[in-house]
Scaffold this motif. Structure first.
Motif, PDB file in Angstrom:
ATOM      1  N   SER A  30       0.843  -1.177   0.000  1.00 43.10           N
ATOM      2  CA  SER A  30       0.000   0.000   0.000  1.00 43.10           C
ATOM      3  C   SER A  30       0.886   1.236   0.000  1.00 43.10           C
ATOM      4  CB  SER A  30      -0.891  -0.017   1.242  1.00 43.10           C
ATOM      5  OG  SER A  30      -1.668   1.146   1.309  1.00 43.10           O
ATOM      6  N   ILE A  31       0.548   2.185  -0.828  1.00 42.34           N
ATOM      7  CA  ILE A  31       1.343   3.414  -0.925  1.00 42.34           C
ATOM      8  C   ILE A  31       1.086   4.324   0.268  1.00 42.34           C
ATOM      9  CG2 ILE A  31       1.732   5.500  -2.311  1.00 42.34           C
ATOM     10  CD1 ILE A  31       0.951   3.755  -4.767  1.00 42.34           C
ATOM     11  N   VAL A  32      -0.170   4.401   0.679  1.00 45.40           N
ATOM     12  CA  VAL A  32      -0.580   5.292   1.761  1.00 45.40           C
ATOM     13  C   VAL A  32      -0.833   4.475   3.025  1.00 45.40           C
ATOM     14  CG1 VAL A  32      -2.311   6.975   2.473  1.00 45.40           C
ATOM     15  CG2 VAL A  32      -1.668   6.809   0.075  1.00 45.40           C
ATOM     16  N   ALA A  33      -0.320   4.954   4.141  1.00 46.95           N
ATOM     17  CA  ALA A  33      -0.555   4.280   5.418  1.00 46.95           C
ATOM     18  C   ALA A  33      -2.030   4.388   5.788  1.00 46.95           C
ATOM     19  CB  ALA A  33       0.303   4.906   6.509  1.00 46.95           C
ATOM     20  N   SER A  34      -2.572   3.321   6.298  1.00 47.44           N
ATOM     21  CA  SER A  34      -3.983   3.262   6.661  1.00 47.44           C
ATOM     22  C   SER A  34      -4.283   4.152   7.865  1.00 47.44           C
ATOM     23  CB  SER A  34      -4.371   1.821   6.984  1.00 47.44           C
ATOM     24  OG  SER A  34      -5.687   1.774   7.480  1.00 47.44           O
ATOM     25  N   GLU A  35      -5.434   4.805   7.804  1.00 44.36           N
ATOM     26  CA  GLU A  35      -5.910   5.601   8.942  1.00 44.36           C
ATOM     27  C   GLU A  35      -6.252   4.698  10.127  1.00 44.36           C
ATOM     28  OE1 GLU A  35      -6.114   8.939   9.480  1.00 44.36           O
ATOM     29  OE2 GLU A  35      -5.008   9.112   7.586  1.00 44.36           O
ATOM     30  N   ASN A  36      -6.442   3.412   9.859  1.00 45.70           N
ATOM     31  CA  ASN A  36      -6.831   2.463  10.905  1.00 45.70           C
ATOM     32  C   ASN A  36      -5.641   1.729  11.523  1.00 45.70           C
ATOM     33  OD1 ASN A  36      -9.703   2.827  10.720  1.00 45.70           O
ATOM     34  ND2 ASN A  36      -9.529   1.904   8.699  1.00 45.70           N
ATOM     35  N   ALA A  37      -4.444   2.111  11.135  1.00 43.50           N
ATOM     36  CA  ALA A  37      -3.245   1.441  11.649  1.00 43.50           C
ATOM     37  C   ALA A  37      -3.154   1.603  13.161  1.00 43.50           C
ATOM     38  CB  ALA A  37      -2.002   1.994  10.977  1.00 43.50           C
ATOM     39  N   ILE A  38      -2.674   0.567  13.797  1.00 41.54           N
ATOM     40  CA  ILE A  38      -2.566   0.578  15.265  1.00 41.54           C
ATOM     41  C   ILE A  38      -1.696   1.740  15.744  1.00 41.54           C
ATOM     42  CG2 ILE A  38      -0.592  -1.016  15.398  1.00 41.54           C
ATOM     43  CD1 ILE A  38      -2.104  -2.303  17.839  1.00 41.54           C
ATOM     44  N   THR A  39      -0.677   2.092  14.956  1.00 43.27           N
ATOM     45  CA  THR A  39       0.237   3.174  15.340  1.00 43.27           C
ATOM     46  C   THR A  39      -0.424   4.545  15.305  1.00 43.27           C
ATOM     47  OG1 THR A  39       1.008   3.293  13.058  1.00 43.27           O
ATOM     48  CG2 THR A  39       2.307   1.961  14.587  1.00 43.27           C
ATOM     49  N   ARG A  40      -1.543   4.678  14.610  1.00 41.64           N
ATOM     50  CA  ARG A  40      -2.246   5.964  14.537  1.00 41.64           C
ATOM     51  C   ARG A  40      -3.231   6.146  15.688  1.00 41.64           C
ATOM     52  NH1 ARG A  40      -2.401   8.828   9.133  1.00 41.64           N
ATOM     53  NH2 ARG A  40      -0.811   7.748   7.949  1.00 41.64           N
ATOM     54  N   HIS A  41      -3.484   5.092  16.450  1.00 44.18           N
ATOM     55  CA  HIS A  41      -4.489   5.166  17.501  1.00 44.18           C
ATOM     56  C   HIS A  41      -3.958   4.791  18.886  1.00 44.18           C
ATOM     57  CE1 HIS A  41      -7.737   5.867  14.617  1.00 44.18           C
ATOM     58  NE2 HIS A  41      -7.004   5.114  13.820  1.00 44.18           N
ATOM     59  N   TYR A  42      -2.813   4.132  18.910  1.00 42.94           N
ATOM     60  CA  TYR A  42      -2.225   3.722  20.186  1.00 42.94           C
ATOM     61  C   TYR A  42      -0.734   4.004  20.143  1.00 42.94           C
ATOM     62  CZ  TYR A  42      -6.677   1.348  20.456  1.00 42.94           C
ATOM     63  OH  TYR A  42      -8.023   1.083  20.452  1.00 42.94           O
ATOM     64  N   SER A  43      -0.207   4.320  21.288  1.00 42.27           N
ATOM     65  CA  SER A  43       1.223   4.585  21.377  1.00 42.27           C
ATOM     66  C   SER A  43       2.011   3.280  21.215  1.00 42.27           C
ATOM     67  CB  SER A  43       1.536   5.230  22.733  1.00 42.27           C
ATOM     68  OG  SER A  43       2.918   5.422  22.867  1.00 42.27           O
ATOM     69  N   VAL A  44       2.961   3.299  20.309  1.00 42.00           N
ATOM     70  CA  VAL A  44       3.808   2.130  20.090  1.00 42.00           C
ATOM     71  C   VAL A  44       5.259   2.595  20.253  1.00 42.00           C
ATOM     72  CG1 VAL A  44       4.439   0.258  18.536  1.00 42.00           C
ATOM     73  CG2 VAL A  44       2.131   1.219  18.429  1.00 42.00           C
ATOM     74  N   PRO A  45       5.912   2.182  21.330  1.00 43.79           N
ATOM     75  CA  PRO A  45       7.301   2.591  21.532  1.00 43.79           C
ATOM     76  C   PRO A  45       8.172   2.186  20.332  1.00 43.79           C
ATOM     77  CG  PRO A  45       6.459   1.434  23.468  1.00 43.79           C
ATOM     78  CD  PRO A  45       5.438   1.278  22.391  1.00 43.79           C
ATOM     79  N   PRO A  46       9.194   2.977  20.024  1.00 40.94           N
ATOM     80  CA  PRO A  46      10.052   2.678  18.867  1.00 40.94           C
ATOM     81  C   PRO A  46      10.618   1.260  18.862  1.00 40.94           C
ATOM     82  CG  PRO A  46      10.582   4.840  19.761  1.00 40.94           C
ATOM     83  CD  PRO A  46       9.594   4.212  20.693  1.00 40.94           C
ATOM     84  N   LYS A  47      11.020   0.762  20.018  1.00 44.76           N
ATOM     85  CA  LYS A  47      11.577  -0.599  20.099  1.00 44.76           C
ATOM     86  C   LYS A  47      10.526  -1.634  19.685  1.00 44.76           C
ATOM     87  CE  LYS A  47      14.017  -4.113  21.966  1.00 44.76           C
ATOM     88  NZ  LYS A  47      15.191  -4.703  21.593  1.00 44.76           N
ATOM     89  N   VAL A  48       9.312  -1.491  20.217  1.00 51.56           N
ATOM     90  CA  VAL A  48       8.230  -2.426  19.881  1.00 51.56           C
ATOM     91  C   VAL A  48       7.864  -2.280  18.405  1.00 51.56           C
ATOM     92  CG1 VAL A  48       5.809  -3.030  20.329  1.00 51.56           C
ATOM     93  CG2 VAL A  48       7.339  -2.529  22.236  1.00 51.56           C
ATOM     94  N   GLN A  49       7.797  -1.044  17.909  1.00 44.87           N
ATOM     95  CA  GLN A  49       7.486  -0.831  16.500  1.00 44.87           C
ATOM     96  C   GLN A  49       8.516  -1.534  15.623  1.00 44.87           C
ATOM     97  OE1 GLN A  49       4.844   0.326  15.124  1.00 44.87           O
ATOM     98  NE2 GLN A  49       5.535   0.422  13.016  1.00 44.87           N
ATOM     99  N   GLY A  50       9.776  -1.453  15.996  1.00 41.43           N
ATOM    100  CA  GLY A  50      10.833  -2.141  15.245  1.00 41.43           C
ATOM    101  C   GLY A  50      10.648  -3.650  15.262  1.00 41.43           C
ATOM    102  N   LEU A  51      10.294  -4.189  16.420  1.00 41.29           N
ATOM    103  CA  LEU A  51      10.064  -5.633  16.533  1.00 41.29           C
ATOM    104  C   LEU A  51       8.876  -6.066  15.681  1.00 41.29           C
ATOM    105  CD1 LEU A  51      10.577  -6.066  20.402  1.00 41.29           C
ATOM    106  CD2 LEU A  51      12.110  -6.860  18.582  1.00 41.29           C
ATOM    107  N   LEU A  52       7.807  -5.293  15.732  1.00 41.41           N
ATOM    108  CA  LEU A  52       6.623  -5.630  14.937  1.00 41.41           C
ATOM    109  C   LEU A  52       6.941  -5.572  13.443  1.00 41.41           C
ATOM    110  CD1 LEU A  52       3.787  -3.728  16.865  1.00 41.41           C
ATOM    111  CD2 LEU A  52       4.358  -6.157  16.993  1.00 41.41           C
ATOM    112  N   LYS A  53       7.658  -4.541  13.022  1.00 42.40           N
ATOM    113  CA  LYS A  53       8.007  -4.415  11.600  1.00 42.40           C
ATOM    114  C   LYS A  53       8.883  -5.578  11.144  1.00 42.40           C
ATOM    115  CE  LYS A  53       7.613   0.413  10.437  1.00 42.40           C
ATOM    116  NZ  LYS A  53       7.302   0.616   9.058  1.00 42.40           N
ATOM    117  N   THR A  54       9.843  -5.942  11.964  1.00 37.33           N
ATOM    118  CA  THR A  54      10.780  -6.999  11.596  1.00 37.33           C
ATOM    119  C   THR A  54      10.163  -8.390  11.670  1.00 37.33           C
ATOM    120  OG1 THR A  54      12.600  -5.649  12.415  1.00 37.33           O
ATOM    121  CG2 THR A  54      13.039  -7.985  12.162  1.00 37.33           C
ATOM    122  N   SER A  55       9.328  -8.627  12.665  1.00 37.71           N
ATOM    123  CA  SER A  55       8.851  -9.983  12.935  1.00 37.71           C
ATOM    124  C   SER A  55       7.399 -10.252  12.553  1.00 37.71           C
ATOM    125  CB  SER A  55       9.021 -10.302  14.427  1.00 37.71           C
ATOM    126  OG  SER A  55      10.365 -10.174  14.808  1.00 37.71           O
TER     127      SER A  55
END
Length: 153
Positions: A30-55
């Protein structure tokens, strides 16, 4: 005669492998990030965001980073199937479309599956070694999940 039959079988298999190369699948990008993405509605620490992206995100988001071998059939079909199944179970980019009860359930499943070493899949971590979650990574994700669950409740 047996060699003749064997040659025909091998030729048919090779021809079939060549033909299936022309049948593709739709890529999960997807070119555009979804408005419904978890990161747009809840705080996701950078470390956790990195883990989620990688895994997790290759199969559980609207954007998959495809390896070179995704250009070869039948591997392309196999990967597309994994991504479709993964998104059916949990899509972090569509997380906010879920009702609160489903959000809580999905977050519980995240913790359960990583603690049982069911996710990420062994077939994924075999090739993506950096996607393996250490015990510390799992605890970090679990602590974040508990924070998000409190926000939802």
């Amino acid at each position: 005669m047996k060699k003749s039959i064997l040659k025909k079988i091998v030729a048919a298999i090779v021809l079939l492998l060549i033909i299936i190369q022309f049948f593709g699948t739709e890529k999960n990008s997807s070119i555009v990030a979804s408005e419904n993405a978890i990161t747009r509605h809840y705080s996701v620490p950078p470390k956790v965001q990195g883990l989620l992206k990688t895994s997790c995100y290759d199969c559980h988001s609207n954007n998959t980073t495809y390896p070179w071998y995704n250009n070869v059939q039948p591997v392309k079909w196999w990967l597309a199937s994994h991504v479709t199944e993964g998104k059916k179970h949990l899509n972090f980019d569509e997380f906010n479309t879920y009702p609160a009860k489903k959000k809580l359930h999905k977050l519980e499943e995240v913790v359960e599956t990583i603690n049982r070493d069911e996710m990420p899949l062994n077939s994924y971590t075999l090739i993506h070694g950096n996607a393996k979650l250490s015990d510390a990574d799992k605890k970090e994700i679990e602590a974040w999940v508990n924070t998000v669950k409190k926000e939802i409740q």
